[in-house]
Design a protein around this motif. Structure first.
Motif, PDB file in Angstrom:
ATOM      1  N   GLU A 164       0.818  -1.213   0.000  1.00  0.00           N
ATOM      2  CA  GLU A 164       0.000   0.000   0.000  1.00  0.00           C
ATOM      3  C   GLU A 164       0.852   1.264   0.000  1.00  0.00           C
ATOM      4  O   GLU A 164       0.553   2.232  -0.710  1.00  0.00           O
ATOM      5  N   ILE A 165       1.925   1.269   0.780  1.00  0.00           N
ATOM      6  CA  ILE A 165       2.759   2.461   0.885  1.00  0.00           C
ATOM      7  C   ILE A 165       3.714   2.578  -0.295  1.00  0.00           C
ATOM      8  O   ILE A 165       4.037   3.676  -0.753  1.00  0.00           O
ATOM      9  N   GLY A 166       4.158   1.437  -0.823  1.00  0.00           N
ATOM     10  CA  GLY A 166       5.140   1.440  -1.907  1.00  0.00           C
ATOM     11  C   GLY A 166       4.756   2.310  -3.093  1.00  0.00           C
ATOM     12  O   GLY A 166       5.555   3.138  -3.544  1.00  0.00           O
ATOM     13  N   PRO A 167       3.513   2.167  -3.629  1.00  0.00           N
ATOM     14  CA  PRO A 167       3.140   2.989  -4.784  1.00  0.00           C
ATOM     15  C   PRO A 167       3.142   4.487  -4.474  1.00  0.00           C
ATOM     16  O   PRO A 167       3.465   5.300  -5.351  1.00  0.00           O
ATOM     17  N   GLN A 168       2.768   4.873  -3.255  1.00  0.00           N
ATOM     18  CA  GLN A 168       2.778   6.283  -2.882  1.00  0.00           C
ATOM     19  C   GLN A 168       4.190   6.851  -2.964  1.00  0.00           C
ATOM     20  O   GLN A 168       4.404   7.959  -3.472  1.00  0.00           O
ATOM     21  N   ILE A 169       5.154   6.089  -2.453  1.00  0.00           N
ATOM     22  CA  ILE A 169       6.531   6.562  -2.452  1.00  0.00           C
ATOM     23  C   ILE A 169       7.110   6.521  -3.869  1.00  0.00           C
ATOM     24  O   ILE A 169       7.792   7.460  -4.306  1.00  0.00           O
ATOM     25  N   GLU A 170       6.852   5.433  -4.587  1.00  0.00           N
ATOM     26  CA  GLU A 170       7.381   5.287  -5.947  1.00  0.00           C
ATOM     27  C   GLU A 170       7.013   6.484  -6.812  1.00  0.00           C
ATOM     28  O   GLU A 170       7.842   6.984  -7.589  1.00  0.00           O
ATOM     29  N   HIS A 171       5.772   6.964  -6.684  1.00  0.00           N
ATOM     30  CA  HIS A 171       5.266   8.027  -7.554  1.00  0.00           C
ATOM     31  C   HIS A 171       5.306   9.411  -6.912  1.00  0.00           C
ATOM     32  O   HIS A 171       4.741  10.357  -7.462  1.00  0.00           O
ATOM     33  N   ASP A 172       5.974   9.547  -5.775  1.00  0.00           N
ATOM     34  CA  ASP A 172       6.084  10.857  -5.141  1.00  0.00           C
ATOM     35  C   ASP A 172       6.826  11.807  -6.082  1.00  0.00           C
ATOM     36  O   ASP A 172       7.868  11.442  -6.651  1.00  0.00           O
ATOM     37  N   PRO A 173       6.324  13.045  -6.269  1.00  0.00           N
ATOM     38  CA  PRO A 173       6.988  14.001  -7.166  1.00  0.00           C
ATOM     39  C   PRO A 173       8.431  14.313  -6.772  1.00  0.00           C
ATOM     40  O   PRO A 173       9.191  14.852  -7.588  1.00  0.00           O
ATOM     41  N   ALA A 174       8.824  13.978  -5.546  1.00  0.00           N
ATOM     42  CA  ALA A 174      10.210  14.198  -5.137  1.00  0.00           C
ATOM     43  C   ALA A 174      11.189  13.362  -5.952  1.00  0.00           C
ATOM     44  O   ALA A 174      12.388  13.679  -5.998  1.00  0.00           O
ATOM     45  N   PHE A 175      10.689  12.290  -6.609  1.00  0.00           N
ATOM     46  CA  PHE A 175      11.556  11.374  -7.338  1.00  0.00           C
ATOM     47  C   PHE A 175      11.187  11.396  -8.818  1.00  0.00           C
ATOM     48  O   PHE A 175      10.287  10.677  -9.259  1.00  0.00           O
ATOM     49  N   PRO A 176      11.848  12.234  -9.611  1.00  0.00           N
ATOM     50  CA  PRO A 176      11.459  12.433 -11.009  1.00  0.00           C
ATOM     51  C   PRO A 176      11.570  11.187 -11.872  1.00  0.00           C
ATOM     52  O   PRO A 176      10.912  11.101 -12.918  1.00  0.00           O
ATOM     53  N   GLU A 177      12.385  10.213 -11.467  1.00  0.00           N
ATOM     54  CA  GLU A 177      12.500   8.959 -12.222  1.00  0.00           C
ATOM     55  C   GLU A 177      11.845   7.809 -11.473  1.00  0.00           C
ATOM     56  O   GLU A 177      12.126   6.641 -11.734  1.00  0.00           O
ATOM     57  N   ARG A 178      10.955   8.159 -10.523  1.00  0.00           N
ATOM     58  CA  ARG A 178      10.351   7.198  -9.600  1.00  0.00           C
ATOM     59  C   ARG A 178      11.453   6.521  -8.775  1.00  0.00           C
ATOM     60  O   ARG A 178      12.626   6.851  -8.902  1.00  0.00           O
ATOM     61  N   ILE A 179      11.078   5.592  -7.904  1.00  0.00           N
ATOM     62  CA  ILE A 179      12.093   5.032  -7.020  1.00  0.00           C
ATOM     63  C   ILE A 179      11.654   3.667  -6.493  1.00  0.00           C
ATOM     64  O   ILE A 179      10.459   3.379  -6.386  1.00  0.00           O
TER      65      ILE A 179
END
Length: 266
Positions: A164-179
């Motif tokens: 549940e938390i992973g997708p939120q972090i992956e797509h956070d605008p702080a990470f322009p290439e996702r993470i």
């Protein structure tokens, strides 16, 4: 026309591998998504295409299951080395060295990077720890090992709702290439790890995630090299000293060889 492929996995992190060194295998995001679909295609976490390289024995292109391209995949590199016998592998994440043994494969990755613009992060900030939080996860170390990772050290890796938390972090605008997102637990002198992979979701194992997490643990002086990393699909051993390349060692398994009509995919 049928195209040959190999199905392989590294500790359950599975791949469809096409060898295009002699005949081109045309791939795009839509075709990759169809091939990776576990109900309508072959099914995999990542799709790999091998091509000629003027810098190494071969070039490894990597696509995630969502059709997005990835720079690096440690488990895939081990599988490619086991399949082809390649000693050097070129990739978007850097040049890799490989050594295949009877029961395992060792891959040498370039030294990790830690600066905010090397991860990359959208704005200047500390990377050990990153001053950001998502639900119960905070204080991550950011590490680029050919692809970008966050490593959260937690008391209980299984207790984190990573799906549940992973997708939120992956797509956070702080990470322009996702993470990629890792939750790591130090237990009995080893590292227990779960990873949410960018573009693939929860996987049985992540080679670059194991490397990034081991590097972060060594930098924090939580563990000493070599670090044994236990994931749902199995274990890897990671060797690293500050300023040096990373060496990852673990199994690579060939499941089967098959053929697919790429033009028939719908």
């Amino acid at each position: 026309m049928a195209t040959t492929f190999h199905k392989m996995h590294g500790l359950g992190n599975d791949f469809v591998i096409f060898d295009a060194r002699e005949a081109d295998v045309p791939l795009d995001a839509a075709r990759v998504r169809l091939l990776a679909d576990r109900h309508r295609g072959i099914g995999c976490d990542q799709l790999i295409r091998l091509s000629p390289s003027d810098k190494a024995d071969l070039l490894m292109d990597i696509w995630n299951a969502d059709g997005g391209e990835a720079e690096a995949c440690g488990n895939a590199a081990r599988c490619v080395a086991a399949l082809t016998g390649a000693k050097t592998i070129d990739s978007a994440g850097g040049l890799l060295e490989a050594e295949a043994g009877d029961d395992s494969v060792s891959i040498t990755l370039p030294p990790p990077r830690f600066q905010w613009d090397e991860i990359p992060i959208a704005d200047p900030m500390d990377t050990a720890p990153v001053p950001m939080a998502w639900d119960v996860l905070e204080g991550a170390d950011a590490v680029n090992v050919g692809n970008p990772h966050l490593v959260f050290f937690v008391d209980d890796a299984d207790a984190v709702a990573l799906g549940e938390i992973g997708p939120q972090i992956e797509h956070d605008p702080a990470f322009p290439e996702r993470i990629n997102v890792n939750v790591a637990e130090v237990r009995d002198g080893r590292l227990k790890l779960r990873t949410f992979e960018r573009g693939a979701g929860l996987t049985e194992a992540c080679g670059t995630g194991a490397c990034a997490s081991a590097v972060a643990a060594i930098r924090r002086k939580l563990l000493a090299s070599p670090v044994a990393v236990d994931m749902p699909g199995g274990s890897l051993t990671i060797h690293w000293a500050p300023g040096d390349p990373i060496v990852m060692q673990g199994a690579a398994t060939h499941v089967f060889t098959g053929e697919v009509d790429l033009e028939a995919l719908r």
